[in-house]
Design an enzyme around this catalytic site. Sequence first.
Site, PDB file in Angstrom:
ATOM      1  N   LYS A 566      41.454  38.855  46.206  1.00 19.98           N
ATOM      2  CA  LYS A 566      42.750  38.926  45.980  1.00 19.98           C
ATOM      3  C   LYS A 566      43.370  37.345  46.121  1.00 19.98           C
ATOM      4  O   LYS A 566      42.085  36.409  46.360  1.00 19.98           O
ATOM      5  CB  LYS A 566      43.467  39.563  47.091  1.00 19.98           C
ATOM      6  CG  LYS A 566      42.914  39.165  48.449  1.00 19.98           C
ATOM      7  CD  LYS A 566      43.542  39.936  49.739  1.00 19.98           C
ATOM      8  CE  LYS A 566      43.122  41.524  49.596  1.00 19.98           C
ATOM      9  NZ  LYS A 566      44.168  42.706  49.226  1.00 19.98           N
ATOM     10  N   ARG A 567      44.297  36.775  45.901  1.00 20.55           N
ATOM     11  CA  ARG A 567      44.700  35.397  45.816  1.00 20.55           C
ATOM     12  C   ARG A 567      44.243  35.037  47.367  1.00 20.55           C
ATOM     13  O   ARG A 567      44.352  35.764  48.397  1.00 20.55           O
ATOM     14  CB  ARG A 567      46.114  35.247  45.788  1.00 20.55           C
ATOM     15  CG  ARG A 567      46.383  35.441  44.248  1.00 20.55           C
ATOM     16  CD  ARG A 567      45.745  34.237  43.606  1.00 20.55           C
ATOM     17  NE  ARG A 567      46.244  32.865  43.810  1.00 20.55           N
ATOM     18  CZ  ARG A 567      47.125  32.042  42.867  1.00 20.55           C
ATOM     19  NH1 ARG A 567      47.114  32.823  41.612  1.00 20.55           N
ATOM     20  NH2 ARG A 567      47.178  31.187  43.167  1.00 20.55           N
TER      21      ARG A 567
END
Length: 835
Positions: A566-567
């Site tokens: 994920k970011r």
Amino acid sequence: MDVKTLQKDFEASLTDLPPLGMDVHSLVEDFRRYYSHTLGRDRHSRSAHYAYQALVLSIRDRLMERWQHTRYAYDEVDASHAYYLSLEFLMGRALGNAALNLGLDEATELTVRCLGMELEELAESEQDAGLGNGGLGRLAACFLDSCATLQLPVTGYGMRYEYGMFRQVITAGEQIEEPDHWLREGNPWELERPEYTQRVRFGGRIEWQHNNQGKQQPRWVETHDVLAVPYDVPIPGYRNGTVNTLRLWQASATDEFNLGEFNAGFYPESVAAKTSAEQITLVLYPNDASESGKELRLRQQYFLASASLQDIIARWIGIHGHDFTNFAEKNRFQLNDTHPSCAVPELMRLLMDEHSMGWDEAWRITSTTMAYTNHTLLPEALERWSVPTFKRLLPRLLDIIYEINARFLAVVAQRWPGDIARQRRMSIIEEGSTPQVRMAYLAIAGSFSVNGVAALHSKLLTEGLFNDFFALWPEKFNNKTNGVTPRRWLALCNPTLSRLITDTIGEGWVADLSQLTELAQYANNPDFCNRWQKVKLLNKQRLAEMVEADCGVSFNLEAIFDVQVKRIHEYKRQLLNVLHVIHLYDRLKRGDSDDWTPRCVLIGGKAAPGYFIAKRIIKLINNVAAVINADPITTDRLRLAFLPNYRVTTMEIIAPGSDLSEQVSTAGKEASGTGNMKFMMNGALTIGTLDGANIEIREEVGEENFFLFGMSAAEVNVMRSHYDPAAIIAADEDLLRVMQLLRCGHFNQFEPGIFDPLLHAITNPDDLWMTAADFRSYVDTQQRVAEAFRDKERVTRMSILNTATSGRFSSDRTISEYNRDIWKLKSVAPVTVEE
Ligand code: IMK
């Protein structure tokens, strides 16, 4: 034959073209023609790239037919329509998805084999359309797939960025950003539509004039104009003949730039102006869940809103003339966060200034067509634009916003007479040395629906951030828990598991994911469990090959594949994950390794280029990986790898091959999460906090099949006032040892001090993300995970139950709810091409 007859035949054939064959032979035939006649290749110039091009052209023809029929069907019944306005659409690759949704997957596979090639090889030729940062952009893409599958008249409106999300390269453990020039070799999936070009205006000033009825009428003059040229991308539904549209705008300079000043001898100035106009769609802002506050960003936002609304109104007038009586009934605009919220004042402007409507009528239309989705509670993501900037760039819009605010504050005053503090709190204009426009408040005031993206998030919105607005308009607020499309995120990315599922319960699940519950009855069937395990092993192998190729780290197939992608953001707590890995390493080093469960930890994600701490977290992951992977004590027992350039296409390999999904955000901070759903669908178990959609995932799968840890959102808030990380560390032997290793520079022997900012963040009493507070609970729960994985039968059962109960997280369910509660569209089936 005379020309008249030819003409008539041509006209008739345009509306009634003979359908293209959907069998292998027809496909091979077309492929051959495109390869040799269109692309000019022969047997001496065989290449995967041209084969890919020829294949796309063949498939595209079949999309085109259905695209036209879909348009005819919508026009025929004058269908109500919804528009999904978004600065981001994270589409990924299109080839596999188009083939699957058209039912051409097997024919495609065979066609490619005829040529002695493999589909996977060709597919590699396609660049990801990375026109988004993360969850918000990918959600928009999943939603389009579901709208087409449910045959809803929904069009996406977005931006054709020349450069999408940057490519992430890791050098010496650090993130380097490289531009993503994804259009360099052309994009065969798009169709330029110059005939629908719109003109968007910036700057200038307002002149008031009397019109012929003696009314004061504003004229926006001396503007700097930019053209918006649309490019349409087809969005096929799942085997239903529907093909919807994603319309992406590209900025282009007007002819005035080229002519006027050129001739006057200001050549360089003229070219500079052209460049500045075309800057608008040059690059995606690479910030996820934080605002950038840059003027160019506001230009992008207004450009999207204005071009899209003008386009929609032009179409309306083309069909209904200047009668706007039913406009509100027939049109819905869904604002993907506040990014396109200039649409509220822009629709007012277009209706009043360009189509001579009065304020009340224009407001009735605006406030009954706009709907706003909020995607985060993080204060740093709440968009505010300074009033001076707004005035310079969009003077007429600012006037309208002031008028909206004045009328809105009158409503507030009516409801709470004399409550000045509340009026100040709720004002769309925030007072201060530089006054600011609060875009979220503008969006709420202008919309009939405001929704959050998971149950907890929607509840926190009404209790906190938007509490005053909830008190005023409770009926506007609602929840729409996110979902992901089961076409891309199960059928396409996990063909082996899909085959097993279809063999067991039939193929209905692809368009009705709730049918997966029928798998639950096989969770104790030894034969089925066996096949389930085999599939997982094959998918782990595929993932391990990618990790080996991209990270140079070998993953032991016997180990737990423990994955967080994920970011990179502090609230998502990749740091907590690393602390756990260091703790496992420390246990091996001190010989505490009885009953060890081997574990391979994979972390991937991009950091915003300006987010210092996030980039340092990437460096830490890479340094820790280098040290522990090189230590012989870890061999076959512990691995850590950082996967560079995480994107849609890599998630298609990752989700099927993972055992454990890391969803460890500080409770109350992750609005929903959608990666969590992709993992669950593919049978990974989740370790997670009570945050976002994790809560609903746990409800569906049952608490015995979910590894819960950490504080709740309420507990986080209670602890905030007396959070004492130093005391927590001192009282926890394991955490103390981990911090010691970090402090003494064990992972940065030749780079003194580089992790001090991270140590400082963890030990800071003001640490918003409270990493230390959840350490103990996380480590203990990871120990329970390790124990569970020693019981193969048990984890297989848990895995099956995760897939079996993931039906709720199909974006088909989410979109049905948007349609039931907000859009209220009728589904429209086109005449199928074959009929
Ligand atoms: C994300 C949220 O952070 C996720 O929790 C959520 O699943 C996803 O949206 C889809 O709903 C980008 C954002 C944002 C707010 C602003 C910006 N929220 C999300 N991405 C720029």
